[in-house]
Design a protein around this motif. Structure first.
Motif, PDB file in Angstrom:
ATOM      1  N   TYR A  87       0.838  -1.195   0.000  1.00 14.43           N
ATOM      2  CA  TYR A  87       0.000   0.000   0.000  1.00 14.43           C
ATOM      3  C   TYR A  87       0.876   1.248   0.000  1.00 14.43           C
ATOM      4  CZ  TYR A  87      -3.192   3.573   1.666  1.00 14.43           C
ATOM      5  OH  TYR A  87      -3.906   4.727   1.801  1.00 14.43           O
ATOM      6  N   GLU A  88       1.969   1.195   0.739  1.00 15.48           N
ATOM      7  CA  GLU A  88       2.832   2.372   0.860  1.00 15.48           C
ATOM      8  C   GLU A  88       3.631   2.666  -0.408  1.00 15.48           C
ATOM      9  OE1 GLU A  88       2.599  -0.182   2.967  1.00 15.48           O
ATOM     10  OE2 GLU A  88       4.566  -0.843   3.692  1.00 15.48           O
ATOM     11  N   ASP A  89       3.522   1.829  -1.425  1.00 18.73           N
ATOM     12  CA  ASP A  89       4.132   2.131  -2.716  1.00 18.73           C
ATOM     13  C   ASP A  89       3.251   3.055  -3.556  1.00 18.73           C
ATOM     14  OD1 ASP A  89       5.234  -1.276  -2.838  1.00 18.73           O
ATOM     15  OD2 ASP A  89       6.450   0.490  -2.351  1.00 18.73           O
ATOM     16  N   THR A  90       2.050   3.312  -3.081  1.00 21.17           N
ATOM     17  CA  THR A  90       1.139   4.206  -3.799  1.00 21.17           C
ATOM     18  C   THR A  90       1.751   5.593  -3.924  1.00 21.17           C
ATOM     19  OG1 THR A  90      -0.831   3.003  -3.070  1.00 21.17           O
ATOM     20  CG2 THR A  90      -1.123   5.306  -3.728  1.00 21.17           C
ATOM     21  N   TRP A 101      26.100  16.508 -19.230  1.00 23.74           N
ATOM     22  CA  TRP A 101      26.196  17.944 -19.007  1.00 23.74           C
ATOM     23  C   TRP A 101      25.395  18.381 -17.779  1.00 23.74           C
ATOM     24  CZ3 TRP A 101      29.978  19.462 -21.871  1.00 23.74           C
ATOM     25  CH2 TRP A 101      30.205  18.833 -23.099  1.00 23.74           C
ATOM     26  N   SER A 102      24.935  17.403 -16.994  1.00 22.44           N
ATOM     27  CA  SER A 102      24.107  17.663 -15.808  1.00 22.44           C
ATOM     28  C   SER A 102      22.777  18.312 -16.159  1.00 22.44           C
ATOM     29  CB  SER A 102      24.865  18.526 -14.782  1.00 22.44           C
ATOM     30  OG  SER A 102      25.992  17.826 -14.304  1.00 22.44           O
ATOM     31  N   GLU A 103      22.339  18.138 -17.387  1.00 21.37           N
ATOM     32  CA  GLU A 103      20.999  18.595 -17.753  1.00 21.37           C
ATOM     33  C   GLU A 103      19.995  17.589 -17.195  1.00 21.37           C
ATOM     34  OE1 GLU A 103      22.038  20.806 -21.969  1.00 21.37           O
ATOM     35  OE2 GLU A 103      21.609  18.661 -21.958  1.00 21.37           O
ATOM     36  N   ASP A 104      18.915  18.096 -16.695  1.00 23.76           N
ATOM     37  CA  ASP A 104      17.982  17.315 -15.888  1.00 23.76           C
ATOM     38  C   ASP A 104      16.611  17.359 -16.535  1.00 23.76           C
ATOM     39  OD1 ASP A 104      17.214  17.524 -12.303  1.00 23.76           O
ATOM     40  OD2 ASP A 104      17.259  15.839 -13.703  1.00 23.76           O
ATOM     41  N   TYR A 105      16.060  16.182 -16.850  1.00 22.10           N
ATOM     42  CA  TYR A 105      14.752  16.127 -17.516  1.00 22.10           C
ATOM     43  C   TYR A 105      13.806  15.227 -16.734  1.00 22.10           C
ATOM     44  CZ  TYR A 105      17.444  18.058 -21.366  1.00 22.10           C
ATOM     45  OH  TYR A 105      18.254  18.850 -22.132  1.00 22.10           O
ATOM     46  N   TRP A 106      12.521  15.588 -16.801  1.00 19.75           N
ATOM     47  CA  TRP A 106      11.498  14.861 -16.055  1.00 19.75           C
ATOM     48  C   TRP A 106      10.337  14.480 -16.966  1.00 19.75           C
ATOM     49  CZ3 TRP A 106      11.990  13.534 -10.926  1.00 19.75           C
ATOM     50  CH2 TRP A 106      13.021  14.158 -10.218  1.00 19.75           C
ATOM     51  N   GLY A 107       9.747  13.334 -16.664  1.00 17.53           N
ATOM     52  CA  GLY A 107       8.506  12.964 -17.301  1.00 17.53           C
ATOM     53  C   GLY A 107       7.332  13.581 -16.562  1.00 17.53           C
ATOM     54  N   GLN A 108       6.138  13.310 -17.060  1.00 20.35           N
ATOM     55  CA  GLN A 108       4.939  13.921 -16.489  1.00 20.35           C
ATOM     56  C   GLN A 108       4.398  13.139 -15.298  1.00 20.35           C
ATOM     57  OE1 GLN A 108       4.953  11.934 -19.066  1.00 20.35           O
ATOM     58  NE2 GLN A 108       3.258  10.525 -18.738  1.00 20.35           N
ATOM     59  N   GLY A 109       4.893  11.919 -15.123  1.00 19.50           N
ATOM     60  CA  GLY A 109       4.468  11.102 -13.996  1.00 19.50           C
ATOM     61  C   GLY A 109       3.366  10.122 -14.368  1.00 19.50           C
ATOM     62  N   THR A 110       3.338   9.003 -13.668  1.00 15.96           N
ATOM     63  CA  THR A 110       2.284   8.008 -13.840  1.00 15.96           C
ATOM     64  C   THR A 110       1.843   7.529 -12.460  1.00 15.96           C
ATOM     65  OG1 THR A 110       1.675   5.944 -14.984  1.00 15.96           O
ATOM     66  CG2 THR A 110       3.908   6.062 -14.096  1.00 15.96           C
ATOM     67  N   GLN A 111       0.536   7.440 -12.285  1.00 14.00           N
ATOM     68  CA  GLN A 111      -0.006   7.100 -10.971  1.00 14.00           C
ATOM     69  C   GLN A 111       0.038   5.587 -10.742  1.00 14.00           C
ATOM     70  OE1 GLN A 111      -1.435   9.175  -8.414  1.00 14.00           O
ATOM     71  NE2 GLN A 111      -1.358   7.244  -7.273  1.00 14.00           N
ATOM     72  N   VAL A 112       0.533   5.210  -9.586  1.00 10.36           N
ATOM     73  CA  VAL A 112       0.480   3.821  -9.134  1.00 10.36           C
ATOM     74  C   VAL A 112      -0.324   3.791  -7.844  1.00 10.36           C
ATOM     75  CG1 VAL A 112       1.802   1.877  -8.226  1.00 10.36           C
ATOM     76  CG2 VAL A 112       2.648   3.151 -10.206  1.00 10.36           C
ATOM     77  N   THR A 113      -1.385   3.019  -7.844  1.00 10.70           N
ATOM     78  CA  THR A 113      -2.234   2.898  -6.667  1.00 10.70           C
ATOM     79  C   THR A 113      -2.305   1.434  -6.259  1.00 10.70           C
ATOM     80  OG1 THR A 113      -3.567   4.791  -7.371  1.00 10.70           O
ATOM     81  CG2 THR A 113      -4.502   3.349  -5.688  1.00 10.70           C
ATOM     82  N   VAL A 114      -1.927   1.167  -5.014  1.00 13.29           N
ATOM     83  CA  VAL A 114      -1.948  -0.193  -4.485  1.00 13.29           C
ATOM     84  C   VAL A 114      -3.046  -0.266  -3.438  1.00 13.29           C
ATOM     85  CG1 VAL A 114      -0.626  -2.043  -3.413  1.00 13.29           C
ATOM     86  CG2 VAL A 114       0.527  -0.370  -4.888  1.00 13.29           C
ATOM     87  N   SER A 115      -3.994  -1.126  -3.662  1.00 11.89           N
ATOM     88  CA  SER A 115      -5.098  -1.285  -2.712  1.00 11.89           C
ATOM     89  C   SER A 115      -4.723  -2.342  -1.681  1.00 11.89           C
ATOM     90  CB  SER A 115      -6.374  -1.678  -3.441  1.00 11.89           C
ATOM     91  OG  SER A 115      -6.218  -2.927  -4.091  1.00 11.89           O
ATOM     92  N   SER A 116      -5.094  -2.051  -0.449  1.00  9.76           N
ATOM     93  CA  SER A 116      -4.726  -2.964   0.642  1.00  9.76           C
ATOM     94  C   SER A 116      -5.785  -4.033   0.854  1.00  9.76           C
ATOM     95  CB  SER A 116      -4.512  -2.182   1.924  1.00  9.76           C
ATOM     96  OG  SER A 116      -5.669  -1.456   2.243  1.00  9.76           O
TER      97      SER A 116
END
Length: 116
Positions: A87-90, A101-116
């Motif tokens: 559950y705490e991986d949610t 070159w220490s350039e830093d890029y990010w994605g938009q994110g994806t939701q992970v939901t773990v039901s207990s």
């Protein structure tokens, strides 16, 4: 510029598995570090796992033995295999790339939901 697109998130029961993918496109240097971060509601973003261009990996203690990071350099894609989910991986999981070159890029994110 680099674009990172995550996929593979979703809803899963505790004990289940998911595999996240992050596809990179654009100006990609062969030497880079790919990382997965996550951020749960009300908490700071934390580093989950990282992998270098030559395959060296590192994991947060909370996911060691359960998560595996890998990459396919030919496809410019990094994966996060998540087993024995708790559950705490949610969280929202973000892909990150840091190049030589220490350039830093990010994605938009994806939701992970773990039901207990």
């Amino acid at each position: 510029q680099v674009q990172l697109v995550e996929s593979g998130g979703g809803l899963v029961q505790a004990g289940g598995s998911l595999r996240l993918s992050c596809a990179a496109s654009g100006r990609i240097f062969s030497t880079n570090v790919m990382k997965w971060y996550r951020q749960a509601p009300g908490k700071q973003r934390e580093l989950v796992a990282s992998i270098t261009s030559n395959g060296w990996t590192n994991y947060a203690d909370s996911v060691k033995g359960r998560f595996t990071i890998s990459r396919d350099n030919a496809k410019n894609t990094v994966y996060l295999q998540m087993n024995s989910l708790k559950y705490e991986d949610t969280a929202v999981y973000y892909c990150n790339m840091v190049n030589i070159w220490s350039e830093d890029y990010w994605g938009q994110g994806t939701q992970v939901t773990v039901s207990s």
